[in-house]
Design a protein around this motif. Structure first.
Motif, PDB file in Angstrom:
ATOM      1  N   GLY A 184      -6.269  -0.286  -9.641  1.00 32.76           N
ATOM      2  CA  GLY A 184      -7.565  -0.857  -9.977  1.00 32.76           C
ATOM      3  C   GLY A 184      -8.149  -1.538  -8.748  1.00 32.76           C
ATOM      4  O   GLY A 184      -7.542  -1.585  -7.670  1.00 32.76           O
ATOM      5  N   GLY A 185      -9.329  -2.098  -8.883  1.00 29.79           N
ATOM      6  CA  GLY A 185      -9.978  -2.729  -7.745  1.00 29.79           C
ATOM      7  C   GLY A 185     -10.496  -1.680  -6.774  1.00 29.79           C
ATOM      8  O   GLY A 185     -10.928  -0.587  -7.155  1.00 29.79           O
ATOM      9  N   ARG A 186     -10.458  -2.005  -5.493  1.00 29.31           N
ATOM     10  CA  ARG A 186     -10.919  -1.058  -4.487  1.00 29.31           C
ATOM     11  C   ARG A 186     -10.026   0.181  -4.487  1.00 29.31           C
ATOM     12  O   ARG A 186      -8.816   0.077  -4.696  1.00 29.31           O
ATOM     13  N   PRO A 187     -10.625   1.352  -4.225  1.00 24.02           N
ATOM     14  CA  PRO A 187      -9.811   2.579  -4.238  1.00 24.02           C
ATOM     15  C   PRO A 187      -8.679   2.513  -3.225  1.00 24.02           C
ATOM     16  O   PRO A 187      -8.847   1.988  -2.119  1.00 24.02           O
ATOM     17  N   HIS A 188      -7.533   3.034  -3.597  1.00 21.11           N
ATOM     18  CA  HIS A 188      -6.425   3.147  -2.656  1.00 21.11           C
ATOM     19  C   HIS A 188      -6.685   4.337  -1.733  1.00 21.11           C
ATOM     20  O   HIS A 188      -7.207   5.367  -2.156  1.00 21.11           O
ATOM     21  N   MET A 189      -6.300   4.181  -0.469  1.00 22.18           N
ATOM     22  CA  MET A 189      -6.680   5.149   0.553  1.00 22.18           C
ATOM     23  C   MET A 189      -5.523   6.011   1.047  1.00 22.18           C
ATOM     24  O   MET A 189      -5.706   6.813   1.959  1.00 22.18           O
ATOM     25  N   GLY A 190      -4.346   5.854   0.478  1.00 17.88           N
ATOM     26  CA  GLY A 190      -3.218   6.673   0.912  1.00 17.88           C
ATOM     27  C   GLY A 190      -3.414   8.138   0.554  1.00 17.88           C
ATOM     28  O   GLY A 190      -4.215   8.485  -0.318  1.00 17.88           O
ATOM     29  N   PRO A 191      -2.684   9.031   1.190  1.00 24.16           N
ATOM     30  CA  PRO A 191      -2.871  10.465   0.939  1.00 24.16           C
ATOM     31  C   PRO A 191      -2.593  10.874  -0.496  1.00 24.16           C
ATOM     32  O   PRO A 191      -3.282  11.749  -1.034  1.00 24.16           O
ATOM     33  N   ASN A 192      -1.601  10.274  -1.141  1.00 22.02           N
ATOM     34  CA  ASN A 192      -1.320  10.633  -2.530  1.00 22.02           C
ATOM     35  C   ASN A 192      -2.389  10.102  -3.475  1.00 22.02           C
ATOM     36  O   ASN A 192      -2.755  10.771  -4.454  1.00 22.02           O
ATOM     37  N   ALA A 193      -2.901   8.901  -3.203  1.00 16.63           N
ATOM     38  CA  ALA A 193      -3.983   8.358  -4.017  1.00 16.63           C
ATOM     39  C   ALA A 193      -5.244   9.201  -3.862  1.00 16.63           C
ATOM     40  O   ALA A 193      -5.969   9.443  -4.839  1.00 16.63           O
ATOM     41  N   LEU A 194      -5.520   9.657  -2.648  1.00 13.01           N
ATOM     42  CA  LEU A 194      -6.683  10.520  -2.432  1.00 13.01           C
ATOM     43  C   LEU A 194      -6.503  11.866  -3.139  1.00 13.01           C
ATOM     44  O   LEU A 194      -7.468  12.425  -3.677  1.00 13.01           O
ATOM     45  N   ALA A 195      -5.264  12.371  -3.157  1.00 17.11           N
ATOM     46  CA  ALA A 195      -5.005  13.629  -3.862  1.00 17.11           C
ATOM     47  C   ALA A 195      -5.232  13.456  -5.357  1.00 17.11           C
ATOM     48  O   ALA A 195      -5.778  14.359  -6.027  1.00 17.11           O
ATOM     49  N   ASP A 248       0.833  -1.205   0.000  1.00 16.84           N
ATOM     50  CA  ASP A 248       0.000   0.000   0.000  1.00 16.84           C
ATOM     51  C   ASP A 248       0.869   1.258   0.000  1.00 16.84           C
ATOM     52  O   ASP A 248       0.580   2.236  -0.711  1.00 16.84           O
ATOM     53  N   LEU A 249       1.918   1.232   0.788  1.00 18.33           N
ATOM     54  CA  LEU A 249       2.821   2.385   0.849  1.00 18.33           C
ATOM     55  C   LEU A 249       3.553   2.587  -0.475  1.00 18.33           C
ATOM     56  O   LEU A 249       3.763   3.730  -0.911  1.00 18.33           O
ATOM     57  N   MET A 250       3.938   1.491  -1.115  1.00 18.81           N
ATOM     58  CA  MET A 250       4.606   1.584  -2.410  1.00 18.81           C
ATOM     59  C   MET A 250       3.678   2.194  -3.460  1.00 18.81           C
ATOM     60  O   MET A 250       4.078   3.076  -4.233  1.00 18.81           O
ATOM     61  N   VAL A 251       2.442   1.716  -3.512  1.00 16.53           N
ATOM     62  CA  VAL A 251       1.472   2.250  -4.468  1.00 16.53           C
ATOM     63  C   VAL A 251       1.259   3.738  -4.233  1.00 16.53           C
ATOM     64  O   VAL A 251       1.228   4.545  -5.176  1.00 16.53           O
ATOM     65  N   ASP A 252       1.124   4.131  -2.975  1.00 15.48           N
ATOM     66  CA  ASP A 252       0.870   5.539  -2.691  1.00 15.48           C
ATOM     67  C   ASP A 252       2.056   6.412  -3.072  1.00 15.48           C
ATOM     68  O   ASP A 252       1.883   7.553  -3.501  1.00 15.48           O
ATOM     69  N   ALA A 253       3.263   5.872  -2.922  1.00 12.58           N
ATOM     70  CA  ALA A 253       4.448   6.629  -3.338  1.00 12.58           C
ATOM     71  C   ALA A 253       4.423   6.893  -4.839  1.00 12.58           C
ATOM     72  O   ALA A 253       4.794   7.984  -5.299  1.00 12.58           O
ATOM     73  N   VAL A 254       3.970   5.917  -5.627  1.00 16.41           N
ATOM     74  CA  VAL A 254       3.885   6.126  -7.075  1.00 16.41           C
ATOM     75  C   VAL A 254       2.786   7.132  -7.407  1.00 16.41           C
ATOM     76  O   VAL A 254       2.953   7.966  -8.301  1.00 16.41           O
ATOM     77  N   TYR A 255       1.676   7.076  -6.692  1.00 10.57           N
ATOM     78  CA  TYR A 255       0.645   8.108  -6.906  1.00 10.57           C
ATOM     79  C   TYR A 255       1.218   9.504  -6.649  1.00 10.57           C
ATOM     80  O   TYR A 255       0.805  10.484  -7.271  1.00 10.57           O
TER      81      TYR A 255
END
Length: 244
Positions: free
Chosen positions: A124-135, A78-85
């Motif tokens: 894809g799938g359920r929305p990611h909830m990290g701060p960058n994904a939300l931004a 999750d943290l890795m995905v949010d870093a890419v966002y």
């Protein structure tokens, strides 16, 4: 003076006793360093190579130290995905042109996925909830919700979802092609050449007249142009829907 020692210890004086082997200082850790190391590992060796143990080894730290910063491998992903966002979402606010904003986000997402192929396996799938994904989601929805015609938040969400679905499908297709090329050692042209005799026989059967037109007359633009054209069709469809 007699040498003093504990039972079983070294009786030599301190000047004669060798020093114990140096123990390396604990390497400093932070959640950011852990995530960066995990991303570098995934970029180099693929997502399947990422584990808390391997990330800890890359940081010269014990795995148990990492569990002070995260609890599970899923949290690490999750943290890795949010870093890419964080690489995708522009720091500035969305502009007034909803089409330009969504187009920019789509292209930035595609570019990030080609830098980090594993990202295509996780979005894809359920929305990611990290701060960058939300931004990221906020920029897309804000551009739509304040534009003429998007008079309800449901309309904005459905439009953003349609664009996102296109981007996910297109990018995953491109990544799959790149992986197939590496696995087989054949680029797209070489693969087409190997299958050409079979395709010629199948097309000569008369059962696929439209595919014959594709082979004879399609221009086959490059991946960049193909992605942008498909994105344009989606955006045009949304705009047409708003005028009804």
């Amino acid at each position: 003076m007699a040498a003093r020692s504990e039972p079983g210890g070294d009786a030599r004086l301190v000047w004669e006793r060798p020093e114990p082997p140096a123990r390396p200082a604990l390497s400093p850790l932070s959640r950011e360093r852990i995530v960066r190391a995990a991303i570098e590992l995934a970029d180099a060796e693929g997502l399947e190579s990422v584990s808390v143990r391997k990330v800890a080894a890359a940081l010269d730290a014990g795995p148990m130290r990492l569990y002070g910063y995260l609890s599970t491998k899923d949290e690490l992903l999750d943290l890795m995905v949010d870093a890419v966002y964080g690489e995708i979402t522009p720091p500035e606010q969305a502009g007034e042109d909803w089409r330009a904003t969504l187009r920019a986000l789509a292209h930035r997402t595609r570019q990030a996925a080609h830098r980090h192929e594993w990202f295509a396996d996780l979005f894809g799938g359920r929305p990611h909830m990290g701060p960058n994904a939300l931004a990221y989601l906020e920029v897309a929805l804000a551009a739509l919700y304040r534009a003429p015609g998007f008079d309800h938040i449901d309309t904005a969400m459905q439009a953003a979802g349609a664009v996102n679905a296109y981007v996910i499908g297109a990018v995953r297709s491109e990544i799959a092609e790149a992986r197939a090329e590496r696995a087989t050692g054949l680029d797209e042209r070489q693969w087409q050449d190997t299958s050409a005799p079979y395709m010629s026989r199948m097309l000569a059967s008369g059962r696929y007249p439209t595919l014959v037109e594709v082979v004879r007359h399609a221009t086959h633009p490059d991946a960049d142009a193909t992605f942008d054209a498909g994105l344009g069709y989606v955006l045009d469809g949304i705009a047409t829907h708003l005028t009804r």
